[in-house]
Design an enzyme around this catalytic site. Structure first.
Site, short mmCIF file in Angstrom:
data_model
loop_
_atom_site.label_atom_id
_atom_site.label_comp_id
_atom_site.label_asym_id
_atom_site.label_seq_id
_atom_site.Cartn_x
_atom_site.Cartn_y
_atom_site.Cartn_z
N LYS A 172 0.83 -1.21 0.00
CA LYS A 172 0.00 0.00 0.00
C LYS A 172 0.86 1.26 0.00
O LYS A 172 0.65 2.20 -0.76
CB LYS A 172 -0.86 -0.03 1.28
N CYS A 222 -18.96 -0.96 8.57
CA CYS A 222 -19.24 -0.39 9.89
C CYS A 222 -20.58 -0.77 10.51
O CYS A 222 -20.60 -1.32 11.61
CB CYS A 222 -19.07 1.11 9.83
N ALA A 258 -35.23 3.21 1.65
CA ALA A 258 -35.35 1.75 1.71
C ALA A 258 -34.47 1.13 0.63
O ALA A 258 -34.25 1.74 -0.41
CB ALA A 258 -36.81 1.35 1.50
#
Ligand code: NAD
Ligand code: UGA
Length: 432
Positions: A35, A263, A255
């Site tokens: 990374k 999370c 909805a």
């Protein structure tokens, strides 16, 4: 100020870049060498709108740097942010704090001058106390303080959420640390963010309670949508009608499929686990978790019904497979439940996602990635709009498949209700 950000993921990279853009010197650290190598070359490892430009700008201005040398980064900084992952533990609902404690240990070995250690990761109440205990085994307590500063940004909107937050929560009883943090955040406070100083444990709980409440709102409207489908009421009207009451608020009343991401699922599980440790029953949150787990099953039953229980050899297209639009994040996406289920029943699945191929579906032999919407949909029996990317909003759905009687199942209600009613294709939405 001189900042070090430990953990250069969705939260750490965005926080580090935004703090550097505000004029601070920021070192972003990660133990994932690949990374860091990519970041040094200007390659951004995640999809987050606007992030790439901001990284390049601040890297060039020498305010932002990347390293895997955590010891050096700690020594050079006076404020250290912990932004490492806190996933769910295997075979448990509890948060796995291995990354937090490993980073705390590293910090404890490298403090030679005063430091403020700020935890931005989402952690169970009392984790700040544990971090403090780990560091104080090696360092005099006078030399450091441990503060909780939870992050509320959303993926896909991360930069705007970071720069224009509703509130900045600082959990500490240390007056000096609070003053320094208020000054660090002053550019955001002057733009309207509310600054709240509370106890460390209070800040830790505010984060979990906020996520659990938002998850509750979504599950609530998802269940109302189930009712709407039986009584010919448009759930969008219900959301608008409810949301105009300022006590309720219109946001997070859309909805859709089961909520996902890195999370809400893990944090609802973790707060229930914490409450059990403190002998408290969070029955509402437990029922939200249950409702969300049933959601994918319910939508799959509807798919079955739409296809008259004939799933074998049907060509089913997923437009978008991540847990929401504008991110490449697949963590706990509802597509991870729905696609394998339909593939096992013999459907031929193609998916198109603006962020490309997903390794998660590699093991399923009848699941294919498509390079374009057109190619994906050309011979579809059923097109499922799974995420709400703008790319999917203005397509001419009438002409997407050359099959007769193909069907569109819009799981995000992105297509206008009235327009769809006029269309030739068979259309299904959520709570419509
Ligand atoms: P992530 O997995 O994307 O990033 C975590 C990073 O930390 C990884 O790059 C990993 O390699 C690195 N890391 C782990 N241990 C390390 C160590 N000892 N030293 C250096 N680097 C180390 O996670 P994320 O999504 O950014 O989430 C981080 C935390 O922030 C979690 O607690 C999460 O709940 C919370 N949070 C996330 C979001 C979000 O939108 N993703 C929003 C608010 C809060
Ligand atoms: C969420 C919170 O919104 C952030 O405040 C928080 O910082 C973050 O979790 C975190 O703690 O990591 P995020 O998961 O990135 O952010 O994305 P959201 O926009 O909240 O979406 C979460 C899930 O809920 C998605 O699957 C989304 O599609 C779904 N959702 C959201 C709905 O189904 N309806 C809505 O009205 C809103």
């Amino acid at each position: 100020m001189k900042l070090c950000i430990i953990g250069t993921g969705y939260v750490g990279l965005v926080s580090g870049v935004c703090f550097s853009d505000l004029g601070n010197d920021v070192i972003c650290v990660d133990n994932n060498i690949e990374k860091i190598t990519k970041l040094k070359k200007g390659i951004i490892p995640i999809h987050e709108p606007g992030l790439s430009e901001l990284v390049k700008k601040n890297y060039r201005a020498n305010r932002l740097s990347f390293t895997s040398n955590i010891s050096e980064a700690i020594k050079k900084s006076n404020i250290i942010f912990l932004c490492v992952g806190t996933p769910t533990k295997k075979k448990s609902n509890a948060a796995d704090l291995t990354q937090i404690f490993a980073a705390a240990k590293k910090i404890s070995l490298n403090i030679k001058s005063p430091k403020i250690i700020i935890n931005k990761s989402t952690v169970p109440v009392t984790t700040g106390d544990q971090i403090e205990r780990i560091i104080s085994k090696k360092v005099n307590k006078k030399l450091f303080s441990v503060v909780s500063n939870p992050e509320f940004l959303r993926e896909g909107e991360a930069i705007r959420d970071f720069i224009y937050p509703d509130r900045i929560i600082i959990g500490t009883s240390n007056k000096k640390s609070s003053k320094i943090l208020k000054s660090l955040y002053s550019p955001l406070i002057s733009k309207g963010a509310k600054y709240v100083n509370t106890s460390r444990r209070g800040a830790e709980l505010i984060k979990y309670a906020s996520n659990a409440f938002l998850a509750t709102k979504i599950s609530f409207i998802n269940e109302i949508a189930n009712l709407c489908e039986k009584i010919e009421v448009n759930v969008e009207d219900v959301s608008i009608g409810m949301g105009l009451d300022k006590r309720i608020g219109g946001r997070f009343l859309r909805a859709g499929p089961a909520y996902g991401g890195s999370c809400f699922p893990k944090d609802t599980r973790a707060i229930v686990d914490t409450a059990i440790k403190f002998k408290t029953d969070l029955s509402i949150i437990k029922s939200v978790i249950n409702s969300n787990q049933n959601r994918s099953k319910l939508l799959l039953q509807r798919v079955s019904k739409i296809l008259k229980n004939k799933i074998k050899n049907k060509k089913i297209i997923f437009l978008g497979v991540t847990f929401k639009a504008n991110t490449d994040d697949m963590r706990e996406s509802s597509s991870l439940t729905m696609i394998p289920n339909l593939a096992k029943k013999g459907a031929i699945i193609k998916y198109y996602d603006p962020t490309g191929y997903k390794k998660e579906f590699k093991k399923y032999k009848n699941v294919y990635n498509s390079p374009s919407i057109k190619e994906a949909c050309v011979d579809a029996d059923l097109i499922i709009i799974h995420t709400e990317w703008n790319d999917f909003k203005s397509l001419n759905y009438n002409k997407l498949s050359k099959k007769k009687n193909f069907i569109v199942y819009d799981m995000r209600n992105i297509l206008p209700y009235e327009k769809i009613k006029e269309n030739k294709v068979k259309y299904f939405g959520i709570g419509r």
